[in-house]
Every structure is written in C-alpha cells, then in structure tokens.
Design an enzyme around this catalytic site. Structure first.
Site, PDB file in Angstrom:
ATOM      1  N   PRO A  36       0.539  -1.400   0.296  1.00 27.21           N
ATOM      2  CA  PRO A  36      -0.229   0.593   0.073  1.00 27.21           C
ATOM      3  C   PRO A  36       0.971   1.051  -0.225  1.00 27.21           C
ATOM      4  O   PRO A  36       0.767   2.060   0.710  1.00 27.21           O
ATOM      5  CB  PRO A  36      -1.307   0.275   1.231  1.00 27.21           C
ATOM      6  CG  PRO A  36      -0.027  -0.941   1.741  1.00 27.21           C
ATOM      7  CD  PRO A  36       0.533  -1.559   1.811  1.00 27.21           C
ATOM      8  N   CYS A  37       1.588   1.342  -0.720  1.00 21.89           N
ATOM      9  CA  CYS A  37       2.048   3.349  -1.089  1.00 21.89           C
ATOM     10  C   CYS A  37       0.856   4.048  -0.677  1.00 21.89           C
ATOM     11  O   CYS A  37       1.544   5.185  -0.591  1.00 21.89           O
ATOM     12  CB  CYS A  37       3.516   3.045  -2.372  1.00 21.89           C
ATOM     13  SG  CYS A  37       2.016   2.039  -4.095  1.00 21.89           S
TER      14      CYS A  37
END
Length: 120
Positions: free
Chosen positions: A57-58
C-alpha cells in the site's frame, strides 16, 4: 504483471515497511525514512516504482505536510491516468479523507509505529 520485476534490497525494505501501516492510517515519506535510516526522496523513489501496488500500500504514504502527493510516480493530473485521484479513491475506501485542496482532514490518521527490527 507480464514481465518479472527486479526489486532491490532497499525496495524490499520499503515495501516491508508499507505492509506495517494499518488500513485506514497514513504515514509520511519522512517517517518511513526515519524507520529505514534513509531519506524521504529515496523512499519516494521506491514507492514510485512499486510493482505491487495497491497490494503493497504505497497509497498510505503522504507528504509530512498532510498533502496527499502523487501516486505511482505521477503528480496530480498526469497524462498516464495514474494520478492523485486514484490515490484519493483508495484512501477514501479506507476511511482516510482529504479536503478539496488535497490535505488530510483527520490528524488522528497519522501512524509511524514501525517495527524497525523487521526492516533489516
């Protein structure tokens, strides 16, 4: 993904840090850099080429000012179509909201409790 991605040891550490961020929370490039004993720009460079997004989850990493920032290397309305709107949508689905100028609304969403022993 059609071709195999080459991921560096540094990127592996960055992606391991991202996986620690709970859903519905965000961190900053600076907080990740502190946990990794690195720099915010280096963290951003690794996020920019994250081949595993959004599973890694950047989108949960924003600027320390509370500004949403870019997504997958694109800033705002980039021609590629991968832009802030994608990031804002992912975060909204997790309950993280931003104002019309792209700034975080709830300061309680900040998170920086990285387990650095898992980032070696």
């Amino acid at each position: 993904m059609s071709k195999q991605q080459i991921v560096t040891k540094y990127q592996e550490r960055v992606y391991a840090a991202l996986q620690q961020i709970p859903e519905g929370r965000i961190t900053s490039y600076a907080a990740m850099a502190r946990a990794l004993n690195s720099s915010p720009r280096a963290v951003g460079g690794a996020l920019r080429v994250n081949p595993f997004a959004p599973e890694i989850p950047c989108h949960r990493c924003i600027a320390s000012t509370g500004f949403v920032g870019g997504y997958k290397g694109d800033w705002e309305n980039a021609p590629s179509g991968q832009n802030q709107e994608s990031k804002l949508k992912l975060l909204k689905e997790e309950g993280v909201l931003f104002d019309t100028k792209g700034y975080l609304l709830e300061k309680s969403r900040w998170w920086d409790d990285f387990d650095v022993s898992k980032l070696k």
